[in-house]
Design an enzyme around this catalytic site. Structure first.
Site, PDB file in Angstrom:
ATOM      1  N   LYS A  13      25.823 -13.059  59.812  1.00 34.01           N
ATOM      2  CA  LYS A  13      25.073 -14.017  60.627  1.00 34.01           C
ATOM      3  C   LYS A  13      23.704 -13.466  61.026  1.00 34.01           C
ATOM      4  O   LYS A  13      22.707 -14.182  60.985  1.00 34.01           O
ATOM      5  CB  LYS A  13      25.879 -14.384  61.880  1.00 34.01           C
ATOM      6  N   ARG A  88      31.611 -18.560  71.141  1.00 27.00           N
ATOM      7  CA  ARG A  88      32.742 -17.909  70.487  1.00 27.00           C
ATOM      8  C   ARG A  88      34.070 -18.569  70.814  1.00 27.00           C
ATOM      9  O   ARG A  88      35.089 -18.230  70.228  1.00 27.00           O
ATOM     10  CB  ARG A  88      32.797 -16.427  70.882  1.00 27.00           C
ATOM     11  N   ARG A 122      29.235   0.768  57.707  1.00 25.58           N
ATOM     12  CA  ARG A 122      27.931   0.689  58.347  1.00 25.58           C
ATOM     13  C   ARG A 122      27.645   1.951  59.165  1.00 25.58           C
ATOM     14  O   ARG A 122      28.520   2.495  59.831  1.00 25.58           O
ATOM     15  CB  ARG A 122      27.874  -0.548  59.252  1.00 25.58           C
ATOM     16  N   ARG A 155      29.076   2.920  64.832  1.00 27.30           N
ATOM     17  CA  ARG A 155      29.159   2.244  66.119  1.00 27.30           C
ATOM     18  C   ARG A 155      30.617   2.070  66.518  1.00 27.30           C
ATOM     19  O   ARG A 155      31.479   1.862  65.672  1.00 27.30           O
ATOM     20  CB  ARG A 155      28.490   0.862  66.033  1.00 27.30           C
ATOM     21  N   ARG A 166      38.876  -7.214  66.185  1.00 30.67           N
ATOM     22  CA  ARG A 166      37.836  -8.240  66.335  1.00 30.67           C
ATOM     23  C   ARG A 166      38.098  -9.422  65.402  1.00 30.67           C
ATOM     24  O   ARG A 166      37.866 -10.578  65.773  1.00 30.67           O
ATOM     25  CB  ARG A 166      36.463  -7.640  66.048  1.00 30.67           C
TER      26      ARG A 166
END
Length: 209
Positions: A13, A88, A122, A155, A166
């Protein structure tokens, strides 16, 4: 156009929003980025949100909605905006309808296994904010930022266990938004797993830009 980008964490996104900013000439509003900036600056909002984000949980509605109300009231949103990461939940969508008219909800469809591979690979630089991926966009030297030479880190919300949590949260609480906006005749879905260029092309076609 007031546009919402829907999709699971890691669906792309934010990347698509950056492209659409140029195409549409409106700002992109990422509640995630706003919250992370608050955490970095150790503001009261950041302190409150950090414990939720570190665990992969949703930040309380009253925090996010209050922050968003202030943001979309700014002058640069008068001609439209792109929302990345909000709403959300159905209650958030209902609250958003109270403060803004939404023209379209664009949903990026990406399978969970593809997302997990994307996010766990990532790496980020905490000093300058540069982002890398161990396969798709690796740094020249492993775990070292090309730009400033600082050490790259994973992260906390990119850890495998947190990513899976998540995704579970997304399917339970956020995915029903597709039905919410479909009932309003505002939902458009595109394939977000075919790479950045293809996703941008699909988005332009879906939005009629």
């Amino acid at each position: 156009m007031n546009l919402i980008l829907l999709g699971a964490p890691g669906a792309g996104k934010g990347t698509l929003a950056s492209y659409l900013i140029e195409q549409m000439g409106v700002p992109s509003i990422s509640t995630g980025n706003i919250l992370r900036e608050a955490i970095k600056n150790n503001t009261p909002l950041g302190q409150s949100a950090k414990e939720y984000m570190d665990a992969g949980k949703l930040v309380p509605d009253e925090v996010v909605i209050g922050m968003l109300r202030e943001r979309i009231a700014k002058r640069d949103c008068k001609s439209g905006f792109i929302l990345d990461g909000f709403p959300r939940t159905i209650p958030q969508a209902e609250a958003l309808d109270e403060i803004a008219h939404i023209d379209c909800a664009l949903s990026l469809e990406v399978a969970d296994d593809v997302i997990e591979k994307r996010m766990t690979g990532r790496r980020v630089c905490l000093r300058c904010g540069a982002t890398y991926h161990v396969e798709a966009n690796p740094p020249r030297v492993k775990d070292v930022c090309d730009i400033c030479g600082d050490k790259l880190v994973i992260r906390s919300d990119d850890q495998a266990e947190v990513v899976r949590h998540r995704l579970e949260t997304y399917h339970e609480q956020t995915e029903p938004l597709k039905g919410y906006y479909e009932a309003q005749g505002k939902l458009k879905s595109i394939d977000g797993a075919q790479g950045i260029t293809a996703t941008e092309k699909f988005a332009v076609e879906a939005l009629g830009l």
